[in-house]
Design a protein around this motif. Sequence first.
Motif, PDB file in Angstrom:
ATOM      1  N   VAL B  34      19.801  53.112  42.490  1.00 17.03           N
ATOM      2  CA  VAL B  34      19.934  54.777  41.646  1.00 17.03           C
ATOM      3  C   VAL B  34      20.471  55.759  42.527  1.00 17.03           C
ATOM      4  CG1 VAL B  34      18.227  56.783  40.097  1.00 17.03           C
ATOM      5  CG2 VAL B  34      18.321  54.613  39.836  1.00 17.03           C
ATOM      6  N   VAL B  35      20.943  56.522  41.741  1.00 15.23           N
ATOM      7  CA  VAL B  35      21.842  57.803  43.121  1.00 15.23           C
ATOM      8  C   VAL B  35      22.045  58.849  42.221  1.00 15.23           C
ATOM      9  CG1 VAL B  35      24.261  58.716  43.187  1.00 15.23           C
ATOM     10  CG2 VAL B  35      23.968  55.929  43.879  1.00 15.23           C
ATOM     11  N   ALA B  36      21.316  59.740  43.052  1.00 14.09           N
ATOM     12  CA  ALA B  36      20.672  61.095  42.457  1.00 14.09           C
ATOM     13  C   ALA B  36      20.923  62.308  43.020  1.00 14.09           C
ATOM     14  CB  ALA B  36      19.035  61.213  42.834  1.00 14.09           C
ATOM     15  N   VAL B  49      21.774  61.956  32.701  1.00 17.29           N
ATOM     16  CA  VAL B  49      21.233  60.779  33.815  1.00 17.29           C
ATOM     17  C   VAL B  49      22.418  59.771  32.534  1.00 17.29           C
ATOM     18  CG1 VAL B  49      19.831  58.128  33.138  1.00 17.29           C
ATOM     19  CG2 VAL B  49      18.949  61.306  33.787  1.00 17.29           C
ATOM     20  N   SER B  50      23.027  59.199  33.679  1.00 17.27           N
ATOM     21  CA  SER B  50      24.292  58.246  33.134  1.00 17.27           C
ATOM     22  C   SER B  50      24.163  57.173  33.620  1.00 17.27           C
ATOM     23  CB  SER B  50      25.334  58.406  32.488  1.00 17.27           C
ATOM     24  OG  SER B  50      26.346  57.176  32.033  1.00 17.27           O
ATOM     25  N   GLY B  51      24.694  55.470  33.311  1.00 20.07           N
ATOM     26  CA  GLY B  51      24.481  53.976  33.874  1.00 20.07           C
ATOM     27  C   GLY B  51      25.321  53.483  33.083  1.00 20.07           C
ATOM     28  N   MET B  68      26.684  68.471  36.580  1.00 13.27           N
ATOM     29  CA  MET B  68      27.522  66.585  35.598  1.00 13.27           C
ATOM     30  C   MET B  68      25.794  66.563  35.804  1.00 13.27           C
ATOM     31  SD  MET B  68      30.944  65.693  35.807  1.00 13.27           S
ATOM     32  CE  MET B  68      31.516  64.402  34.859  1.00 13.27           C
ATOM     33  N   LEU B  69      26.420  65.451  36.463  1.00 14.65           N
ATOM     34  CA  LEU B  69      25.003  64.608  36.118  1.00 14.65           C
ATOM     35  C   LEU B  69      23.403  64.283  37.424  1.00 14.65           C
ATOM     36  CD1 LEU B  69      26.409  60.848  35.671  1.00 14.65           C
ATOM     37  CD2 LEU B  69      26.171  62.206  34.144  1.00 14.65           C
ATOM     38  N   ASP B  70      22.830  64.558  36.993  1.00 15.43           N
ATOM     39  CA  ASP B  70      21.411  64.507  37.728  1.00 15.43           C
ATOM     40  C   ASP B  70      21.010  63.659  38.634  1.00 15.43           C
ATOM     41  OD1 ASP B  70      20.136  67.223  37.824  1.00 15.43           O
ATOM     42  OD2 ASP B  70      21.178  66.546  35.367  1.00 15.43           O
ATOM     43  N   ALA B  71      21.530  61.988  37.949  1.00 11.59           N
ATOM     44  CA  ALA B  71      21.386  60.530  38.606  1.00 11.59           C
ATOM     45  C   ALA B  71      22.344  59.616  37.528  1.00 11.59           C
ATOM     46  CB  ALA B  71      20.170  60.421  38.217  1.00 11.59           C
ATOM     47  N   HIS B 101      20.505  61.070  28.212  1.00 12.33           N
ATOM     48  CA  HIS B 101      20.664  59.756  28.811  1.00 12.33           C
ATOM     49  C   HIS B 101      22.286  60.114  28.148  1.00 12.33           C
ATOM     50  CE1 HIS B 101      17.096  57.149  29.619  1.00 12.33           C
ATOM     51  NE2 HIS B 101      16.975  58.233  29.995  1.00 12.33           N
ATOM     52  N   ILE B 102      23.241  59.349  28.764  1.00 15.23           N
ATOM     53  CA  ILE B 102      24.754  59.488  28.056  1.00 15.23           C
ATOM     54  C   ILE B 102      25.008  58.450  28.594  1.00 15.23           C
ATOM     55  CG2 ILE B 102      26.944  60.074  28.509  1.00 15.23           C
ATOM     56  CD1 ILE B 102      25.844  62.920  29.745  1.00 15.23           C
TER      57      ILE B 102
END
Lengths: 332, 332
Positions: B34-36, B49-51, B68-71, B101-102
Motif C-alpha cells: 500500500v502506498v500512502a 483510495v484507488s488501486g 489527489m489520492l491518499d492511498a 473508493h475509486i
Amino acid sequence: MKKLINDPEAVTTEAVEGFVLAHPDLVTQLDQLVVARVGGAVRGKVGLVSGGGSGHEPLHAGFVGVGMLDAAVPGAMFTSPTPDPIVAATRAADGGAGVLHIVKNYTGDVLNFETAAELADAEDIEVATVIVNDDVAVEDSLYTAGRRGVAGTVLVEKIAGAAAERGDDLAGVLAIAQRVNAGVRSMGVALSACTVPHAGKPSFELAENEIEIGIGIHGEPGRRRIPMASADEITDLLLDPVVEDLGLASGEHVLLLVNGMGGTPASELSIVYRHARRRLEEQGVVVDRSLVGNYVTSLEMQGASVTVLRLDDELTALYDAPVSTAALRWGL
Amino acid sequence: MKKLINDPEAVTTEAVEGFVLAHPDLVTQLDQLVVARVGGAVRGKVGLVSGGGSGHEPLHAGFVGVGMLDAAVPGAMFTSPTPDPIVAATRAADGGAGVLHIVKNYTGDVLNFETAAELADAEDIEVATVIVNDDVAVEDSLYTAGRRGVAGTVLVEKIAGAAAERGDDLAGVLAIAQRVNAGVRSMGVALSACTVPHAGKPSFELAENEIEIGIGIHGEPGRRRIPMASADEITDLLLDPVVEDLGLASGEHVLLLVNGMGGTPASELSIVYRHARRRLEEQGVVVDRSLVGNYVTSLEMQGASVTVLRLDDELTALYDAPVSTAALRWGL
C-alpha cells in the motif's frame, strides 16, 4: 514500421505543432521551428536556449518555461537544427542580458550552435556556450568527438535556468552550467533499437537475448553487447563507471536520475532506481534528490540510463527552485 | 523477453519499493503493498483510495499526494489487489470524514473493493464507491461486465481529489466523482502487445501491418483489427465514438487527454493530440484543458488512447486546483 504518424517527413513539424497546442500557457511557436516561452524574453534575465535533433522528447521543448529554457530548437529527427532557427531562438530569448546556449556534444550541434552564436554576436546579442558531455560510455563516437551529451543535459538546463531566474549574469549562469556539467555523468543501456520514421527500419539490430551497454541516444554503439542480465546486474554495469568517473567518495551528496529511453515501462525504471540507490548508499553516498522518468528519450527504444550529479548546497537550492515546464514542474 | 527486471514474480514489490524510495516527500509504504500519502490521513478530509492491477503506472501510486489520492493499492501485474491491502489503505486514508473508493470497472476490482468496503464498515469507516467505466470501445469484455475503466480514471482522481481537498463531505466528493465519470469517455488503440513478466510472452499477437482499435489496457480485445493507417485516420477512429457517446454539441467545453500506452514516443502522442484537437474545434467544441503523456499505461505497449471530459466551471476549477503527486504536479 507501425507508428502513430502521418507523413514520415512531417513528424517533427506536426509533433511540435501538437506540443505547442497542448501547452498554450507555457509555450508559443515562432515562424521557424522554434518553441519559445510564452510572453517572450524576460527583460534583464539571461536567456537560455537549447536544441538538437528531435526524437528525444521531452528534451528540449518540454523544458521551455519559467525556471528553465527560454527557447528550444527542435531539429529534424536525430538531426541538428541549422543555424537560422538557432539564431531566431537566441533573439527570442534575449532580454538584454545575453543568452546561454546549452549544446549536447555532437559535431553537428556544436558546429551549428557556433555559427548561430557568431550570427547573434553580429546582432549584438552576447552568447556564451556550455557543451554538455556527460556520457561516460565512450570517448568519440558516431557524430561525436569526445564524450556524448545525454540525460545530464536536463540537469544543466534545470539548474542553470534557476540561476538565470535568480538574476545571475551571463558569466554567472555559464559558471553554474559548467559546474553542473563537470559534476554529472551518465551511462545507458538499450534492450531494443528504435526506428527513425524516415528510415523506416530499426537503427541497429540486437539479437533476441542481447543488450547493448553504453548505448548512445541515437543508437550509436556503446561499450559492448552482452547477453540479457538481471536489472540489478545491468544497473551495476551502468552505475559503476559513472561513480568511478566522478570519483565519488563516501559522504558526498548526489542527485540520482534514472531516465527511460522511451519504450520502458515505469515499473522497470523504478526497479533500476531501487538498486542504483541502494548501491550508492552502500558506498556511503547520500542520495538527496531523485528523478525517475522519460526525460531524454530515443523514440520508442527500450532501455534506460543512470545519471549521477554531485550536489552542493547551492546546486541543490537551484534544483529545488520553482519550475514550470511541460515535463518538469514544481513550486509554481 | 527482455525486461529490466530481476525476478518476474517480484516486479511489483520491487517497483513499488523503488517508487517509494524515489518520492520520500510524497509517499510512504505501509506494511502491505500500500502506498500512502506521507504524513498520514488528513483530519476531517474525505480520504481517496484507488488501486488495481500493476502495469498501468503511473496509475495509481503516481497519483498519491496532496490534491489527489491518499492511498493506492497496487495489485500484482494486471491482477486486482485482494481486500486486505485495500482495507489497510482505507484505514490509512481515513481522517474521520469517510473514504471514497475509486474503482475501475473490472470484475475482480469491483468485487475486492466491495469486500474491503464491508470490512472497513465493520471498523466504522464510512466508504463510498465510484466505479469508473469510461471506455466506449466495448460493452462487456474479458474481466468486465459493462464498460471498462481506463484513462478517465486519472481525471476522476484529480477532480474528486480537489473536491476532498476543498472540504466537501463524502456525499459531495462522491457526487463530483460521479459527475466526472458521467462526462468522460475514452477509446484506445494498440500498435503492439505488451508482455506480462510472469507470462513471458506477448499477451496477444498483431500482424506486421495490423493494429487493434478499441484495445483494453490489459490487451483485452477491442472493436476490430485493421491494417495500419495514418495517425490522423486512427485518431478519428478513436475520437468519433467518444464524441458521439458523449453527445457533445458545438459550444461545449472539454478537457482533451491523449494518453500513451507506455511504449509510444512523445512525438507521436503530440501528433494524435494535434489532430484530435483540430477535429474537436472543427465541431465547435472548445478544448479548455489538455493533458498529453503516459498516465494509464499497459507496460510497454505501443499505442494511445483519446479521452474527452465535458467541463463546466466547477470541474475546471477543481481540475486547476493545486496538486502534488509524482505524475501530476502544479500549483505546489
